[in-house]
Design an enzyme around this catalytic site. Sequence first.
Site, PDB file in Angstrom:
ATOM      1  N   HIS A   1       2.018  -1.421   6.104  1.00  0.00           N
ATOM      2  CA  HIS A   1       2.760  -0.623   5.132  1.00  0.00           C
ATOM      3  C   HIS A   1       1.762  -0.125   4.087  1.00  0.00           C
ATOM      4  O   HIS A   1       1.643  -0.683   3.000  1.00  0.00           O
ATOM      5  CB  HIS A   1       3.886  -1.437   4.505  1.00  0.00           C
ATOM      6  CG  HIS A   1       4.904  -0.589   3.774  1.00  0.00           C
ATOM      7  ND1 HIS A   1       6.257  -0.661   4.003  1.00  0.00           N
ATOM      8  CD2 HIS A   1       4.767   0.369   2.826  1.00  0.00           C
ATOM      9  CE1 HIS A   1       6.893   0.195   3.215  1.00  0.00           C
ATOM     10  NE2 HIS A   1       5.995   0.836   2.481  1.00  0.00           N
TER      11      HIS A   1
ATOM     12  N   GLU B   1       5.891   4.737   8.079  1.00  0.00           N
ATOM     13  CA  GLU B   1       5.652   6.143   7.718  1.00  0.00           C
ATOM     14  C   GLU B   1       4.245   6.651   8.009  1.00  0.00           C
ATOM     15  O   GLU B   1       3.491   6.981   7.072  1.00  0.00           O
ATOM     16  CB  GLU B   1       5.965   6.352   6.226  1.00  0.00           C
ATOM     17  CG  GLU B   1       7.382   6.048   5.838  1.00  0.00           C
ATOM     18  CD  GLU B   1       7.702   6.480   4.405  1.00  0.00           C
ATOM     19  OE1 GLU B   1       6.794   6.903   3.673  1.00  0.00           O
ATOM     20  OE2 GLU B   1       8.890   6.420   4.035  1.00  0.00           O
TER      21      GLU B   1
ATOM     22  N   ASN C   1      13.522   6.420   7.264  1.00  0.00           N
ATOM     23  CA  ASN C   1      13.468   6.392   5.800  1.00  0.00           C
ATOM     24  C   ASN C   1      13.883   7.774   5.327  1.00  0.00           C
ATOM     25  O   ASN C   1      13.202   8.758   5.609  1.00  0.00           O
ATOM     26  CB  ASN C   1      12.045   6.109   5.304  1.00  0.00           C
ATOM     27  CG  ASN C   1      11.597   4.678   5.591  1.00  0.00           C
ATOM     28  OD1 ASN C   1      12.352   3.877   6.122  1.00  0.00           O
ATOM     29  ND2 ASN C   1      10.357   4.369   5.240  1.00  0.00           N
TER      30      ASN C   1
ATOM     31  N   GLU D   1      14.920   2.673   4.937  1.00  0.00           N
ATOM     32  CA  GLU D   1      14.758   2.900   3.491  1.00  0.00           C
ATOM     33  C   GLU D   1      15.683   4.022   3.048  1.00  0.00           C
ATOM     34  O   GLU D   1      15.745   5.069   3.682  1.00  0.00           O
ATOM     35  CB  GLU D   1      13.323   3.318   3.116  1.00  0.00           C
ATOM     36  CG  GLU D   1      12.319   2.205   3.070  1.00  0.00           C
ATOM     37  CD  GLU D   1      10.931   2.677   2.636  1.00  0.00           C
ATOM     38  OE1 GLU D   1      10.831   3.584   1.778  1.00  0.00           O
ATOM     39  OE2 GLU D   1       9.954   2.145   3.179  1.00  0.00           O
TER      40      GLU D   1
ATOM     41  N   LYS E   1       9.454   3.684 -12.154  1.00  0.00           N
ATOM     42  CA  LYS E   1      10.444   4.219 -11.202  1.00  0.00           C
ATOM     43  C   LYS E   1      11.099   3.029 -10.505  1.00  0.00           C
ATOM     44  O   LYS E   1      10.543   2.453  -9.569  1.00  0.00           O
ATOM     45  CB  LYS E   1       9.717   5.113 -10.198  1.00  0.00           C
ATOM     46  CG  LYS E   1      10.622   6.006  -9.376  1.00  0.00           C
ATOM     47  CD  LYS E   1       9.811   6.909  -8.449  1.00  0.00           C
ATOM     48  CE  LYS E   1      10.703   7.896  -7.719  1.00  0.00           C
ATOM     49  NZ  LYS E   1       9.962   8.678  -6.705  1.00  0.00           N
TER      50      LYS E   1
HETATM   51  C1  BGP Z   1       8.457   5.281   0.932  1.00  0.00           C
HETATM   52  C2  BGP Z   1       7.537   4.105   1.095  1.00  0.00           C
HETATM   53  C3  BGP Z   1       7.797   2.987   0.143  1.00  0.00           C
HETATM   54  C4  BGP Z   1       8.292   3.382  -1.233  1.00  0.00           C
HETATM   55  C5  BGP Z   1       9.284   4.528  -1.205  1.00  0.00           C
HETATM   56  C6  BGP Z   1       9.600   5.125  -2.549  1.00  0.00           C
HETATM   57  O1  BGP Z   1       7.791   6.416   1.342  1.00  0.00           O
HETATM   58  O2  BGP Z   1       7.616   3.593   2.398  1.00  0.00           O
HETATM   59  O3  BGP Z   1       6.663   2.188   0.136  1.00  0.00           O
HETATM   60  O4  BGP Z   1       7.311   3.464  -2.159  1.00  0.00           O
HETATM   61  O5  BGP Z   1       8.872   5.572  -0.365  1.00  0.00           O
HETATM   62  O6  BGP Z   1       8.589   5.993  -2.932  1.00  0.00           O
HETATM   63  P1  BGP Z   1       8.006   6.057  -4.389  1.00  0.00           P
HETATM   64  O7  BGP Z   1       7.539   4.677  -4.691  1.00  0.00           O
HETATM   65  O8  BGP Z   1       6.881   7.046  -4.313  1.00  0.00           O
HETATM   66  O9  BGP Z   1       9.107   6.533  -5.242  1.00  0.00           O
END
Ligand code: BGP
Length: 472
Positions: free
Chosen positions: A115, A159, A296, A374, A439
């Site tokens: 990850h 991803e 996701n 996700e 965030k």
């Molecule tokens: C996805 C990832 C996560 C997480 C999420 C939220 O792309 O798999 O690891 O971070 O997005 O994104 P962000 O933290 O940029 O808001």
Amino acid sequence: MLKLPKDFLMGGASAAYQVEGATKEDGKGKVLWDDYLEKQGRFSPDPAADFYHRYDEDLALSEKYGVQTIRVSIAWSRIFPEGTGRIEPRGVEYYHKLFESCAKHHIIPFVTLHHFDTPLTLHYKGDWLSQEMLDAFVDYAKFCFKEFPEVKYWITINEPTSMAIQQTVSGTFPPGTKGRFDLAFQAEHNQMVASARIINAYKEMNLGGQIGIVHALQTVYPYSDSPEDKHAADLMDAFEDRLYLDGTLAGKYNPETLSLVKEILDANNQPMFKPTDEEMAQLDKAAHQIDFVGVNNYFSKWMRAYKGESEMVHNGTGAKGTSVSRLHGIGEEKKPDGIETTDWDWSIYPKGMHDILMRIHNEYPLVPAIYVTENGIGLKESLPEGATSDTIIDDPKRIDYLKKYISAIAEAINEGANVKVYFIWSLQDQFSWTNGYSKRYGLFFVDFPTQKRYVKKSALWFKKLSETHEIP
Ligand code: BGP
């Protein structure tokens, strides 16, 4: 009232680097982020949510609030500090204890092998562009399969697209290269091949569990009905979604997909990647054995034609309206009027979730099941003055978002999509790669300075849904 099937599982997601903290503890090796973040000086990955020490507390909370399954990842460099070779027993021990705690709290772990946290040694060798990295990744995966038989659900890579695009096109992930579409496509192809080799190896080992891959999938729509805007949407879709759906779920690249990819590369004067027959055979074999695809999905995109130079501005602070995305050879992102967005400019568009699930159901029939791995909303949240341990954090926007997106999933299920699991991103507030700590996505609020956990109202909502399967 919309309902989810009785055997549907409700889960919470995380990733090692975003929750564990303890980046220098118990012999952990460095990853690509450590020095990069230190140099950047914006935020530190320590202590994150201190999950390395507090996993049992989080799992107890999860059990209490109807979280039946969690997504965690193994930090490769806790087990192999240099990526290959020497094994760190304290790292191995930590994950055994984590999975033991899952069993104690009746929570099923879904475990991601990679990850976004490549060991630094392998990052320097070229990361996903290096054959040495690919071989090392396959070896590490096989080690985990043998070492952790208690895990029944494996995810090879989280991803592949986001990792590659952010490393070499937008430059928001280390090493911060910009505009190299050719490197991104090559790295993505390599990740798909590595994932396929691992899926094929896992199936040969006959361990009786399930294995799949997780994709970031944004549904892409044209900004208008003009043929130019529609073509821009097709190009963006090939760039972010279609090549990976083809490679991992069909086991071959559709000629139309490849011609869109070539068009992007030609426009940027960059060479096309050249898959070998052996690689394509691995992809084909894996697509016939994969148990699930993880989706996701947070937002959707709208594209219009654009002929200028590439220009990308990442909104990493929550200053609404500051994002810019114009890619030479693809197009420009432009949301139609009336589309709601978050402070980080992510569109809130549940129909996009429905549409991506139906697309997989209709166009990629080899894959037996879809898990939403996700989905969630990042918000600016703070602890109310005078909060006590009983304080419940009010997060109506999250409840509203979840209600709409989970309803869209229920509709896709009613239309035939075989969706079996939903993971909210995220289980608890955690560290975000390019946004730091402001965030927040969690069902559980983390007060980072004290590491105290507080329940959010969305956790109560989630519990009700998990217990009744009716979307409140
Ligand atoms: C996805 C990832 C996560 C997480 C999420 C939220 O792309 O798999 O690891 O971070 O997005 O994104 P962000 O933290 O940029 O808001």
